[in-house]
Design a protein around this motif. Structure first.
Motif, PDB file in Angstrom:
ATOM      1  N   ASN A 109      -4.412   8.783  -6.508  1.00  0.00           N
ATOM      2  CA  ASN A 109      -5.137   8.103  -5.436  1.00  0.00           C
ATOM      3  C   ASN A 109      -4.188   7.113  -4.774  1.00  0.00           C
ATOM      4  OD1 ASN A 109      -7.217   7.251  -3.762  1.00  0.00           O
ATOM      5  ND2 ASN A 109      -8.653   6.887  -5.430  1.00  0.00           N
ATOM      6  N   MET A 110      -4.442   6.817  -3.511  1.00  0.00           N
ATOM      7  CA  MET A 110      -3.660   5.795  -2.817  1.00  0.00           C
ATOM      8  C   MET A 110      -3.792   4.466  -3.554  1.00  0.00           C
ATOM      9  SD  MET A 110      -4.438   4.341   0.974  1.00  0.00           S
ATOM     10  CE  MET A 110      -3.896   2.718   1.491  1.00  0.00           C
ATOM     11  N   GLN A 111      -2.668   3.736  -3.699  1.00  0.00           N
ATOM     12  CA  GLN A 111      -2.655   2.513  -4.493  1.00  0.00           C
ATOM     13  C   GLN A 111      -2.354   1.265  -3.660  1.00  0.00           C
ATOM     14  OE1 GLN A 111      -3.218   2.415  -8.157  1.00  0.00           O
ATOM     15  NE2 GLN A 111      -4.149   4.261  -7.287  1.00  0.00           N
ATOM     16  N   GLU A 112      -2.944   0.166  -4.095  1.00  0.00           N
ATOM     17  CA  GLU A 112      -2.591  -1.161  -3.611  1.00  0.00           C
ATOM     18  C   GLU A 112      -1.915  -1.871  -4.779  1.00  0.00           C
ATOM     19  OE1 GLU A 112      -4.785  -5.299  -2.199  1.00  0.00           O
ATOM     20  OE2 GLU A 112      -5.891  -3.404  -2.138  1.00  0.00           O
ATOM     21  N   ILE A 113      -0.665  -2.289  -4.590  1.00  0.00           N
ATOM     22  CA  ILE A 113       0.148  -2.803  -5.694  1.00  0.00           C
ATOM     23  C   ILE A 113       0.546  -4.253  -5.422  1.00  0.00           C
ATOM     24  CG2 ILE A 113       2.270  -2.484  -7.034  1.00  0.00           C
ATOM     25  CD1 ILE A 113       2.203   0.478  -6.019  1.00  0.00           C
ATOM     26  N   GLU A 114       0.248  -5.120  -6.379  1.00  0.00           N
ATOM     27  CA  GLU A 114       0.680  -6.519  -6.307  1.00  0.00           C
ATOM     28  C   GLU A 114       1.911  -6.670  -7.194  1.00  0.00           C
ATOM     29  OE1 GLU A 114      -0.942 -10.979  -7.544  1.00  0.00           O
ATOM     30  OE2 GLU A 114      -2.339  -9.275  -7.513  1.00  0.00           O
ATOM     31  N   PHE A 115       2.966  -7.289  -6.668  1.00  0.00           N
ATOM     32  CA  PHE A 115       4.197  -7.394  -7.454  1.00  0.00           C
ATOM     33  C   PHE A 115       4.829  -8.777  -7.307  1.00  0.00           C
ATOM     34  CE2 PHE A 115       5.665  -6.243  -3.254  1.00  0.00           C
ATOM     35  CZ  PHE A 115       6.873  -6.918  -3.099  1.00  0.00           C
ATOM     36  N   THR A 116       5.685  -9.087  -8.262  1.00  0.00           N
ATOM     37  CA  THR A 116       6.487 -10.313  -8.232  1.00  0.00           C
ATOM     38  C   THR A 116       7.915  -9.958  -8.630  1.00  0.00           C
ATOM     39  OG1 THR A 116       4.709 -11.884  -8.686  1.00  0.00           O
ATOM     40  CG2 THR A 116       6.895 -12.525  -9.408  1.00  0.00           C
TER      41      THR A 116
ATOM     42  N   PHE B  52       0.864  -1.182   0.000  1.00  0.00           N
ATOM     43  CA  PHE B  52       0.000   0.000   0.000  1.00  0.00           C
ATOM     44  C   PHE B  52       0.899   1.230   0.000  1.00  0.00           C
ATOM     45  CE2 PHE B  52      -2.460  -3.312   2.047  1.00  0.00           C
ATOM     46  CZ  PHE B  52      -3.711  -3.181   1.462  1.00  0.00           C
ATOM     47  N   THR B  53       0.527   2.222  -0.797  1.00  0.00           N
ATOM     48  CA  THR B  53       1.365   3.425  -0.844  1.00  0.00           C
ATOM     49  C   THR B  53       1.164   4.311   0.377  1.00  0.00           C
ATOM     50  OG1 THR B  53      -0.320   4.540  -2.194  1.00  0.00           O
ATOM     51  CG2 THR B  53       1.508   3.475  -3.355  1.00  0.00           C
TER      52      THR B  53
ATOM     53  N   LYS C 273      14.323  -9.621 -11.105  1.00  0.00           N
ATOM     54  CA  LYS C 273      13.653  -8.666 -11.982  1.00  0.00           C
ATOM     55  C   LYS C 273      12.243  -8.390 -11.463  1.00  0.00           C
ATOM     56  CE  LYS C 273      12.465  -7.630 -16.778  1.00  0.00           C
ATOM     57  NZ  LYS C 273      12.507  -8.059 -18.191  1.00  0.00           N
ATOM     58  N   LEU C 274      11.898  -7.106 -11.374  1.00  0.00           N
ATOM     59  CA  LEU C 274      10.619  -6.685 -10.807  1.00  0.00           C
ATOM     60  C   LEU C 274       9.522  -6.665 -11.864  1.00  0.00           C
ATOM     61  CD1 LEU C 274       8.969  -5.377  -8.440  1.00  0.00           C
ATOM     62  CD2 LEU C 274       9.775  -3.162  -9.293  1.00  0.00           C
ATOM     63  N   TYR C 275       8.352  -7.221 -11.501  1.00  0.00           N
ATOM     64  CA  TYR C 275       7.159  -7.162 -12.344  1.00  0.00           C
ATOM     65  C   TYR C 275       5.986  -6.644 -11.505  1.00  0.00           C
ATOM     66  CZ  TYR C 275       9.637 -10.190 -15.663  1.00  0.00           C
ATOM     67  OH  TYR C 275      10.545 -10.716 -16.549  1.00  0.00           O
ATOM     68  N   LEU C 276       5.183  -5.781 -12.097  1.00  0.00           N
ATOM     69  CA  LEU C 276       3.972  -5.292 -11.436  1.00  0.00           C
ATOM     70  C   LEU C 276       2.772  -6.035 -12.011  1.00  0.00           C
ATOM     71  CD1 LEU C 276       4.683  -1.443 -11.382  1.00  0.00           C
ATOM     72  CD2 LEU C 276       5.279  -3.178  -9.682  1.00  0.00           C
ATOM     73  N   LEU C 277       2.001  -6.669 -11.132  1.00  0.00           N
ATOM     74  CA  LEU C 277       0.877  -7.496 -11.573  1.00  0.00           C
ATOM     75  C   LEU C 277      -0.466  -6.781 -11.460  1.00  0.00           C
ATOM     76  CD1 LEU C 277       1.850 -10.932  -9.994  1.00  0.00           C
ATOM     77  CD2 LEU C 277       2.551  -9.944 -12.176  1.00  0.00           C
ATOM     78  N   GLU C 278      -0.532  -5.775 -10.613  1.00  0.00           N
ATOM     79  CA  GLU C 278      -1.784  -5.029 -10.479  1.00  0.00           C
ATOM     80  C   GLU C 278      -1.540  -3.776  -9.654  1.00  0.00           C
ATOM     81  OE1 GLU C 278      -6.498  -5.695  -9.429  1.00  0.00           O
ATOM     82  OE2 GLU C 278      -5.041  -7.116  -8.613  1.00  0.00           O
ATOM     83  N   ALA C 279      -2.251  -2.722  -9.991  1.00  0.00           N
ATOM     84  CA  ALA C 279      -2.288  -1.511  -9.165  1.00  0.00           C
ATOM     85  C   ALA C 279      -3.720  -1.007  -9.203  1.00  0.00           C
ATOM     86  CB  ALA C 279      -1.334  -0.449  -9.704  1.00  0.00           C
ATOM     87  N   LYS C 280      -4.286  -0.761  -8.035  1.00  0.00           N
ATOM     88  CA  LYS C 280      -5.675  -0.310  -7.968  1.00  0.00           C
ATOM     89  C   LYS C 280      -5.847   0.615  -6.776  1.00  0.00           C
ATOM     90  CE  LYS C 280      -7.069  -4.394  -5.317  1.00  0.00           C
ATOM     91  NZ  LYS C 280      -7.931  -5.591  -5.284  1.00  0.00           N
TER      92      LYS C 280
END
Length: 750
Positions: free
Chosen positions: A317-324, A256-257, A329-336
């Motif tokens: 807006n404040m974000q919830e970020i799912e990552f792997t 969470f940001t 190597k960084l990958y972003l799977l979702e931001a909402k």
């Protein structure tokens, strides 16, 4: 791109209704150059086509899916179904509107005995086995509807037997090998169909299963409860897998940001090393706080935090970020947009303006009316303590909202105490004072009932004389509280029948209180009985039949106004409202009685005080005659509760279950008693507004039914020219916010 399928590089955040939240966000993130595993979206249009085609994927959708898989192969350099460097994908729900029962992800789709061999070459045996078991579990539960506990129990039994052999001989690989066999056996036994080895068959089944969930009992029930139209549909995201479980330099996590409970500007969250989703149950692993990310990935930590801040700034807006992280190597799977508590919500809204991330309009638009209402309920209804900072932020947000709002927000009240609370919550006046509710106090109700059951005019006048001081005193207190703000008082509305007892025990008790014979009271009640009180002698009909009641109420209003005016510099703004009319002559009959009472009270000083006289538009006939009624009325107030019931020919008390069934059977999109039916009742209100303003262009019009605090209703009614909304006291802050949001949205569309 087509309307049925859309690659991430073809979509954007404006396509939310077609791609769903997840699909639109992943497309937008791809477009701004963030590291997102490539994929595509099966759109909501495809969802509707799926159901129109009998819950079967059309040949066009299948052909486009094949083409999109080839596109992912080109981007990743992997091959779907190959034993060498195999492409695996995740299949996830992408809702336009968040529905908990729709949540679901299938991971590592594309695995079979052949591609499993290729996966062992990418990592090691344990990694490949872990991916295979996870795929079978998620496939089995989501595609074949097998309860997760079946797989959990099987895994636990296999692991228990392996541990019994002895610690030195225990092998996690052996456990996972046996789990794969057992999972396939469970799928066959529970469904009568073997697990499909063909990866594209797996994909078709997975997409179909997620689309079918949209019409499942659980989702239909949720849609009905929250009035979500069936045509909204759901989308499905198909995305290349990123492997957080491939080695010791890999992980998965959620961030969470800002702190979602307090709103503090600190990045918070957790991650798990060498993991995929669900590892907290199936493997002995512990989540690590995100603050420790630097210890494991020093070269990634700063980059990741920059990306998190970039996403918050970009989406405002404040974000919830799912990552792997896969092999460093960084990958972003979702931001909402992240969930947050009501107190965190108002803090974040204010802080983001102070930090220059958003302007006030965006901050107000990002707020949820339900969060505002929860804070009000916490403070006033539940008696919870709300800290000073939260109150300051709450008030600041509503002050900003008021700057954007172009319509008035007033209160529906019963007592002076309601008026004071309404003022404290930001009401700009009283849109509906229900005058009959002032008699519900036990000390007053018996005079009211004596008036109802009076045998003749003398007895009724005597009872009215006892009632008048109560009304006058309450009106005085309301006028003193509201000062120069508008106060609209509705004359007596409900049928007498509603105030009388109907059981033998209650009649006996009331007879003792009134000191009259029980038989006489019972006979009187029987004579006054109405089969349908809601459409009987009520509102203007009572006023026509019993003008003495109108005289008493008007005298109480005027005398109270005179006394308050003598002790204040404020110019009172008082309106008298005639309820439930259905003709011009009916309204004029009551208006004449009101005017006689006003003239009698003011005498030669009547020019010094003005009283507006208007009406509630609650019957379809009144709406149809609005042009003629406007010639005589000073204002309209739409009573949407009664108007909805009469337009539909239903009674709220008798048809709740029927309406639920109608929504369930897709006859109604939503319950019209709670959110305004724009196509029927809304069209009638719009027509009434046009007719009324054709006669009297500047006539004021308001909404005072239960719909007046509903954000969708506010947005619609504001667009057709309604001047103010009057709602229950505790919903005033939410209505202030919703009205501002409707105005901000309207300006944006223009």
């Amino acid at each position: 791109m087509g309307e049925l399928l859309c690659s991430f590089n073809e979509g954007n955040k404006q396509m939310r209704s077609l791609l769903g939240d997840k699909g639109a966000n992943l497309s937008e993130m791809t477009g701004i150059g963030l590291p997102v595993p490539f994929g595509f979206v099966v759109t909501t249009k495809a969802c509707n086509d799926f159901f129109d085609g009998g819950n079967v994927l059309s040949s066009q959708i299948i052909e486009e899916m094949e083409a999109k898989i080839r596109e992912i192969e080109e981007v990743t350099g992997k091959k779907f179904g190959s034993g060498e460097n195999p492409l695996l994908v995740s299949v996830r729900t992408s809702n336009v509107i968040n529905i908990p029962a729709m949540a679901g992800s299938i991971l590592n789709l594309g695995l079979n005995d052949e591609t499993f061999k290729g996966l062992t070459k990418m990592g090691d045996m344990e990694f490949a086995l872990d991916c295979y078991t996870r795929f079978l579990r998620t496939y089995g539960s989501i595609v074949r509807n097998i309860p997760q506990k079946s797989f959990i129990s099987a895994y636990e039994e296999i692991k228990k037997k392996a541990e019994e052999v002895g610690e030195n001989q225990y092998s996690e690989e052996a456990v996972l090998f046996d789990a794969i066999k057992e999972y396939k056996s469970i799928i066959l036994k529970r469904t009568g169909r073997a697990f499909p080895e063909n990866p594209f068959e797996q994909l078709k089944e997975a997409v179909s299963a997620i689309l079918n969930r949209w019409n499942s009992y659980a989702v239909r029930s949720y849609r009905e409860l929250h009035e979500i139209p069936k045509e909204t549909g759901t989308a499905v995201v198909v995305q290349a897998m990123a492997f957080g479980n491939i080695d010791e330099k890999s992980c998965t996590g959620m961030v969470f940001t800002r702190e979602p409970n307090t709103g503090e500007k600190v990045t918070c969250g957790r991650f798990m090393m060498k993991s995929q989703g669900g590892d907290d149950y199936f493997r002995d692993m512990k989540a690590v706080k995100i603050e420790k990310l630097e210890d494991f990935f020093p070269e990634l930590n700063e980059k990741f935090l920059r990306m998190a801040q970039l996403l918050e700034n970009y989406y405002k807006n404040m974000q919830e970020i799912e990552f792997t992280v896969e092999r460093g190597k960084l990958y972003l799977l979702e931001a909402k947009a992240a969930g947050r508590t009501p107190s965190a919500s108002v803090k974040i809204a204010v802080d983001m303006v102070d930090e220059g991330i958003v302007d006030r309009a965006t901050s107000v638009a990002n707020m949820r009316a339900e969060d505002v209402n929860k804070l009000v309920l916490s403070q006033f209804a539940n008696g919870d303590e709300v800290d000073e900072e939260t109150l300051e932020n709450f008030n600041k947000i509503l002050e900003w909202a008021d700057d954007f709002r172009s319509v008035g927000i007033r209160a529906n009240i019963d007592t002076p105490e309601d008026a004071l609370m309404a003022l404290n919550l930001g009401a700009e006046g009283v849109g509906l004072c229900r005058s009959e509710h002032m008699f519900f106090d036990e000390k007053r109700i018996y005079d009211f009932i004596r008036m109802i059951i009076a045998d003749d005019e003398y007895e009724r006048s005597k009872a009215l004389s006892s009632m008048k001081p109560y009304q006058k005193e309450d009106f005085k207190r309301i006028f003193e509280i509201m000062e120069d703000r508008p106060v609209t008082i509705r004359l007596l509305d409900p049928s007498f029948h509603r105030f009388l007892p109907h059981t033998e025990a209650d009649i006996k008790k009331l007879a003792r209180k009134l000191r009259i014979p029980e038989k006489k009271l019972a006979a009187k009640i029987l004579l006054m009985k109405e089969e349908n009180p809601a459409m009987g002698k009520r509102g203007s009909r009572l006023a026509v039949l019993h003008p003495e009641i109108v005289m008493m109420q008007t005298e109480a209003i005027v005398e109270a106004a005179i006394e308050v005016s003598e002790n204040t510099d404020s110019e009172l703004n008082i309106s008298i409202m005639v309820p439930f009319i259905s003709s011009v002559r009916e309204f004029m009959n009551v208006k004449d009685t009101i005017q006689k009472a006003v003239d009698s009270c003011l005498g030669s000083d009547r020019k010094k005080m003005e009283f507006a006289v208007g009406t509630m538009i609650e019957t379809p006939r009144a709406a149809l005659l609005s042009d003629m009624i406007a010639e005589q009325a000073d204002f309209f107030s739409f009573g949407t509760n009664d108007l909805t019931e009469l337009v539909y020919g239903i009674s709220k008390e008798d048809t709740d279950n029927m309406i639920e069934e109608y929504v369930r059977k897709d006859i109604l999109d939503k319950n019209p008693l709670y959110s305004l039916d724009k196509r029927g009742v809304g069209r009638m209100i719009e027509m009434s507004v046009m007719l009324g303003r054709k006669t009297k262009p500047k006539i004021k019009m308001g909404i005072c039914g239960e719909h007046a605090a509903d954000p969708d209703t506010i947005e619609f009614c504001q667009s057709i020219g309604i001047n103010y909304f009057s709602c229950s006291t505790l919903r005033i802050p939410g209505a202030r916010l919703a009205a501002a949001q409707a105005e901000i949205k309207s300006r944006g569309e223009k």
